[in-house]
Design a protein around this motif. Structure first.
Motif, PDB file in Angstrom:
ATOM      1  N   THR A   6     -19.350  42.833  32.370  1.00 53.74           N
ATOM      2  CA  THR A   6     -19.079  43.189  30.975  1.00 53.74           C
ATOM      3  C   THR A   6     -18.429  44.567  30.896  1.00 53.74           C
ATOM      4  O   THR A   6     -17.468  44.772  30.150  1.00 53.74           O
ATOM      5  N   VAL A   7     -18.942  45.506  31.678  1.00 54.66           N
ATOM      6  CA  VAL A   7     -18.416  46.876  31.658  1.00 54.66           C
ATOM      7  C   VAL A   7     -17.001  46.916  32.232  1.00 54.66           C
ATOM      8  O   VAL A   7     -16.110  47.567  31.679  1.00 54.66           O
ATOM      9  N   TYR A   8     -16.764  46.211  33.339  1.00 57.90           N
ATOM     10  CA  TYR A   8     -15.440  46.209  33.966  1.00 57.90           C
ATOM     11  C   TYR A   8     -14.389  45.552  33.066  1.00 57.90           C
ATOM     12  O   TYR A   8     -13.248  46.031  32.976  1.00 57.90           O
ATOM     13  N   ILE A   9     -14.764  44.469  32.411  1.00 60.87           N
ATOM     14  CA  ILE A   9     -13.829  43.800  31.506  1.00 60.87           C
ATOM     15  C   ILE A   9     -13.481  44.708  30.330  1.00 60.87           C
ATOM     16  O   ILE A   9     -12.311  44.834  29.940  1.00 60.87           O
ATOM     17  N   ALA A  10     -14.503  45.361  29.759  1.00 63.72           N
ATOM     18  CA  ALA A  10     -14.261  46.291  28.652  1.00 63.72           C
ATOM     19  C   ALA A  10     -13.385  47.456  29.093  1.00 63.72           C
ATOM     20  O   ALA A  10     -12.510  47.909  28.346  1.00 63.72           O
ATOM     21  N   LEU A  11     -13.603  47.962  30.308  1.00 66.71           N
ATOM     22  CA  LEU A  11     -12.807  49.070  30.831  1.00 66.71           C
ATOM     23  C   LEU A  11     -11.332  48.696  30.932  1.00 66.71           C
ATOM     24  O   LEU A  11     -10.453  49.435  30.463  1.00 66.71           O
ATOM     25  N   GLY A 124     -11.311  41.313  21.447  1.00 61.83           N
ATOM     26  CA  GLY A 124     -12.071  40.127  21.068  1.00 61.83           C
ATOM     27  C   GLY A 124     -12.603  39.390  22.280  1.00 61.83           C
ATOM     28  O   GLY A 124     -13.753  38.937  22.308  1.00 61.83           O
ATOM     29  N   GLY A 125     -11.755  39.271  23.320  1.00 66.43           N
ATOM     30  CA  GLY A 125     -12.192  38.616  24.551  1.00 66.43           C
ATOM     31  C   GLY A 125     -13.330  39.373  25.213  1.00 66.43           C
ATOM     32  O   GLY A 125     -14.312  38.772  25.678  1.00 66.43           O
ATOM     33  N   SER A 126     -13.215  40.709  25.247  1.00 69.38           N
ATOM     34  CA  SER A 126     -14.271  41.539  25.827  1.00 69.38           C
ATOM     35  C   SER A 126     -15.564  41.407  25.024  1.00 69.38           C
ATOM     36  O   SER A 126     -16.661  41.349  25.596  1.00 69.38           O
ATOM     37  N   LEU A 127     -15.441  41.343  23.683  1.00 71.29           N
ATOM     38  CA  LEU A 127     -16.614  41.195  22.824  1.00 71.29           C
ATOM     39  C   LEU A 127     -17.303  39.856  23.070  1.00 71.29           C
ATOM     40  O   LEU A 127     -18.537  39.775  23.114  1.00 71.29           O
ATOM     41  N   ILE A 131     -21.120  39.386  24.170  1.00 65.43           N
ATOM     42  CA  ILE A 131     -22.068  38.586  23.385  1.00 65.43           C
ATOM     43  C   ILE A 131     -22.735  37.533  24.262  1.00 65.43           C
ATOM     44  O   ILE A 131     -23.962  37.341  24.213  1.00 65.43           O
ATOM     45  N   VAL A 132     -21.937  36.834  25.069  1.00 63.38           N
ATOM     46  CA  VAL A 132     -22.474  35.792  25.954  1.00 63.38           C
ATOM     47  C   VAL A 132     -23.499  36.388  26.919  1.00 63.38           C
ATOM     48  O   VAL A 132     -24.591  35.836  27.113  1.00 63.38           O
ATOM     49  N   ASP A 133     -23.167  37.533  27.522  1.00 65.86           N
ATOM     50  CA  ASP A 133     -24.077  38.165  28.481  1.00 65.86           C
ATOM     51  C   ASP A 133     -25.343  38.674  27.796  1.00 65.86           C
ATOM     52  O   ASP A 133     -26.447  38.573  28.349  1.00 65.86           O
ATOM     53  N   LYS A 138     -31.353  38.505  25.344  1.00 59.21           N
ATOM     54  CA  LYS A 138     -32.131  38.563  24.105  1.00 59.21           C
ATOM     55  C   LYS A 138     -33.041  37.361  23.887  1.00 59.21           C
ATOM     56  O   LYS A 138     -34.074  37.450  23.237  1.00 59.21           O
ATOM     57  N   GLY A 139     -32.685  36.207  24.469  1.00 56.02           N
ATOM     58  CA  GLY A 139     -33.515  35.020  24.287  1.00 56.02           C
ATOM     59  C   GLY A 139     -33.620  34.623  22.827  1.00 56.02           C
ATOM     60  O   GLY A 139     -32.614  34.535  22.119  1.00 56.02           O
ATOM     61  N   LYS A 140     -34.859  34.450  22.338  1.00 58.68           N
ATOM     62  CA  LYS A 140     -35.082  34.009  20.961  1.00 58.68           C
ATOM     63  C   LYS A 140     -35.274  35.175  19.994  1.00 58.68           C
ATOM     64  O   LYS A 140     -35.510  34.961  18.803  1.00 58.68           O
TER      65      LYS A 140
END
Length: 296
Positions: A6-11, A124-127, A131-133, A138-140
């Motif tokens: 997630t961090v690498y994609i955002a970077l 948007g792709g990074s977001l 969110i998926v990760d 977060k679970g429920k």
């Protein structure tokens, strides 16, 4: 899957977006677009600092730091939250005020629209990835509860930053369109102000969470109750007197004061301590350091 993907994609996304935003803002004289460029540049620096914190937090414990360097992650996360305000928010607000005082007529916004479309695509792709990760973590729980209870700032920092980026892009796109449609150059400055306020709000929220982790949070009441049940179910234990805990990065340090039953010899107490540690780690694998001390 890389644990920090997630961090690498955002970077990568923020660095590319920052470059094209600055180029577009320079040629079209759009203060809002330049503010967005600053926003993306700050986000890029933030990802680098977050990766630095993750790397330093993995250092092995030594004589100087017997519980390890896990809180390096919390420190650098706190620095990231301050930078969002000090650089991103304040510069955007300053540019907005400056543009309102001395508005500059916009050029053809065509390239701004192209840049905004590309930014929406990358941010948007990074977001979506963030969110998926985070959903896996977060679970429920509700989103805010999961953020508040999370002990790993890397899991929600990118989520906050990307959400602010997408909202900021929406604001800039609307204001650039209205400014061009209504021939009103002041709206460009208004967009910069809104982006600055948005970044300031995100900065305060992240600073609050990072500060809490840096100061040392203990385990939740429900978790304490489960640990008490596990320990007191052991045949050698009479009662759990006290549980002290803090988090070293996402890893937990725990001290239990336990009253063992009378007439146990040293060997029996040692065996009981080993059993209790193993039982706790089965239920709570994140508890890397468990210290059990006999109490009176």
């Amino acid at each position: 899957m890389h644990p920090n993907r997630t961090v690498y994609i955002a970077l990568a996304a923020n660095l590319l977006i920052a470059i094209i935003k600055f180029i577009s803002g320079f040629f079209t004289h759009s203060t809002a677009m330049l503010s967005e460029g600053v926003h993306s540049l700050v986000d890029t620096a933030n990802q680098l600092l977050l990766l630095l914190g993750i790397r330093l937090s993995k250092k092995s414990a030594d004589a100087k730091r017997p519980f390890g360097y896990g809180k390096e992650l919390y420190f650098w996360s706190f620095i990231v939250s301050l930078l969002i305000f000090a650089i991103g928010g304040s510069i955007s607000i300053f540019q907005g005020i400056s543009h309102l005082r001395h508005p500059v007529p916009q050029q053809d916004p065509f390239w701004n629209y192209i840049v905004l479309a590309c930014s929406f695509l990358f941010d948007g792709g990074s977001l979506v990835v963030a969110i998926v990760d985070f959903k896996k973590v977060k679970g429920k729980k509700s989103w805010w509860t999961a953020v508040h209870q999370s002990k790993d700032p890397a899991s929600f920092l990118v989520l906050f930053e990307d959400s602010a980026a997408v909202l900021g892009l929406a604001v800039v796109a609307i204001m650039i369109y209205l400014g061009h449609k209504l021939n009103n150059p002041y709206l460009d400055g208004v967009a910069s102000l809104i982006v600055g306020v948005l970044l300031t709000v995100v900065s305060v929220l992240l600073a609050r969470e990072s500060r809490s982790l840096l100061m040392g949070e203990g385990i939740a009441t429900a978790t304490q109750f489960k640990i008490r049940s596990i320990v007191e179910n052991d045949e050698a234990v009479e009662k759990v007197l006290q549980i002290f805990s803090t988090y070293q990065s996402p890893e937990e340090v725990m001290l239990l004061l336990v009253r063992f039953k009378e007439n146990l010899d040293t060997h029996e107490i040692t065996d009981a301590i080993d059993r209790i540690k193993a039982a706790i780690k089965i239920e709570f694998p994140f508890a890397h350091y468990i210290i059990i001390t006999p109490g009176q």
